[in-house]
Scaffold this active site. Structure first.
Site, PDB file in Angstrom:
ATOM      1  N   CYS A 129      -1.417  -1.986  -3.261  1.00  0.00           N
ATOM      2  CA  CYS A 129      -0.055  -0.515  -3.579  1.00  0.00           C
ATOM      3  C   CYS A 129      -1.294   0.639  -4.459  1.00  0.00           C
ATOM      4  O   CYS A 129      -2.195   0.100  -5.429  1.00  0.00           O
ATOM      5  CB  CYS A 129       0.758  -1.168  -4.657  1.00  0.00           C
ATOM      6  N   GLU A 130      -1.066   1.716  -3.631  1.00  0.00           N
ATOM      7  CA  GLU A 130      -1.807   3.053  -4.626  1.00  0.00           C
ATOM      8  C   GLU A 130      -1.585   3.370  -5.919  1.00  0.00           C
ATOM      9  O   GLU A 130      -2.062   4.587  -6.539  1.00  0.00           O
ATOM     10  CB  GLU A 130      -1.394   4.445  -3.423  1.00  0.00           C
ATOM     11  N   HIS A 131      -0.425   2.512  -6.803  1.00  0.00           N
ATOM     12  CA  HIS A 131       0.305   3.391  -8.155  1.00  0.00           C
ATOM     13  C   HIS A 131      -0.636   2.380  -8.819  1.00  0.00           C
ATOM     14  O   HIS A 131      -1.085   2.972  -9.965  1.00  0.00           O
ATOM     15  CB  HIS A 131       1.591   3.014  -7.917  1.00  0.00           C
ATOM     16  N   HIS A 132      -0.603   1.011  -8.559  1.00  0.00           N
ATOM     17  CA  HIS A 132      -1.537  -0.081  -9.560  1.00  0.00           C
ATOM     18  C   HIS A 132      -2.717  -0.414  -9.288  1.00  0.00           C
ATOM     19  O   HIS A 132      -2.945  -0.991 -10.136  1.00  0.00           O
ATOM     20  CB  HIS A 132      -0.291  -0.907  -9.887  1.00  0.00           C
ATOM     21  N   GLN A 170       4.659   0.428   0.865  1.00  0.00           N
ATOM     22  CA  GLN A 170       4.867   0.001   2.327  1.00  0.00           C
ATOM     23  C   GLN A 170       5.281   0.962   3.572  1.00  0.00           C
ATOM     24  O   GLN A 170       5.179   1.037   4.240  1.00  0.00           O
ATOM     25  CB  GLN A 170       5.848  -1.186   1.018  1.00  0.00           C
ATOM     26  N   HIS A 198       5.436  -7.651  -4.027  1.00  0.00           N
ATOM     27  CA  HIS A 198       4.409  -6.509  -4.489  1.00  0.00           C
ATOM     28  C   HIS A 198       3.979  -6.925  -5.555  1.00  0.00           C
ATOM     29  O   HIS A 198       4.963  -7.780  -6.969  1.00  0.00           O
ATOM     30  CB  HIS A 198       5.129  -5.244  -4.832  1.00  0.00           C
ATOM     31  N   CYS A 200       2.916  -5.859  -8.300  1.00  0.00           N
ATOM     32  CA  CYS A 200       3.518  -4.365  -9.298  1.00  0.00           C
ATOM     33  C   CYS A 200       4.605  -4.752  -9.876  1.00  0.00           C
ATOM     34  O   CYS A 200       5.291  -4.958 -11.258  1.00  0.00           O
ATOM     35  CB  CYS A 200       3.005  -3.053  -9.005  1.00  0.00           C
TER      36      CYS A 200
END
Length: 239
Positions: A129-132, A170, A198, A200
């Site tokens: 995941c590019e956020h976390h 995703q 996920h 996250c």
């Protein structure tokens, strides 16, 4: 597993002919005449490897800074090589940035008079995941309706690998896989569904252990024709 012509299968199934493939233990290449695509140059592979090695010290130093920022002693035995190992692992997990579909398709697109649905399902997928920067993982189901060209089945799984080995969301991953197949094969339609968990949402935040995210991209006939779309969705769900 080999393709069968419609004539060969007329006595087997009276409904719409469907060739379905389960992506579980890999696939052999098709033994039919191939169309050549550009093959990745050895010098290009060497260049990318050298580029990774040149960036390794900076990544290693960054992980050392992170560990120290967490209050860890980076000189203790268990962490002495952790920054280097983490840096190499991150390079592997994002190696898709260095790859294109033409690197892996090369001679695996074939001229074939097959115009019925092809499905490869249950392709294992792992991404970050590019956020976390934590993993999400699950299954990818791919269907396409050929337009006189088919692809070696394992190549569909490799396309998934190229785009999943990047920092991702995703929704974008689903579309990138579908668009890549459409560009390479020019089929009548492409359908991609991803179901993933996920971390996250599991390890942090709402901490919902059993949540799953489902995304889909439908192109061509799969978007335009509800019956074709329903057929793919029904077959991709069958065990």
């Amino acid at each position: 597993m080999e393709y069968q012509s419609s004539a060969d299968m007329n006595g087997v199934c009276s409904s719409k002919l469907v060739t379905e493939y389960l992506c579980r233990n890999g696939f052999g290449e098709l033994t039919i005449e191939s169309k050549k695509l550009p093959v990745q140059d050895q010098s290009e592979t060497s260049r990318k490897k050298a580029e990774d090695e040149s960036r390794l010290p900076a990544l290693e130093a960054a992980y050392t800074t992170i560990l120290r920022g967490l209050g860890e002693n980076t000189e203790r035995q268990g962490l002495l090589r952790t920054p280097l190992r983490a840096a190499k692992a991150m390079q592997f997990l994002t190696k898709g940035y260095h790859e294109t579909i033409y690197d892996i398709l090369n001679d695996a697109i074939f001229d074939e008079d097959h115009d019925e649905m092809v499905i490869v399902k249950d392709i294992d997928m792992f991404s970050l995941c590019e956020h976390h920067l934590v993993p999400f993982f699950g299954k990818v189901h791919i269907g396409y309706l050929p337009s006189k060209k088919v692809v070696g089945l394992s190549k569909l799984a490799r396309i998934v690998e190229i785009y999943s080995r990047r920092l991702q969301v995703q929704e974008r991953l689903t579309k990138q896989i579908a668009m890549a197949i459409s560009e390479a094969l020019q089929p009548a339609g492409v359908a991609v569904v991803i179901e993933a968990a996920h971390m996250c949402m599991v390890m942090r935040g709402v901490q919902k252990m059993n949540s799953r995210t489902v995304t889909s991209t439908m192109l061509g006939v799969f978007r335009e024709d509800p019956k074709t779309r329903e057929e793919f969705l029904a077959l991709s769900k069958n065990s």
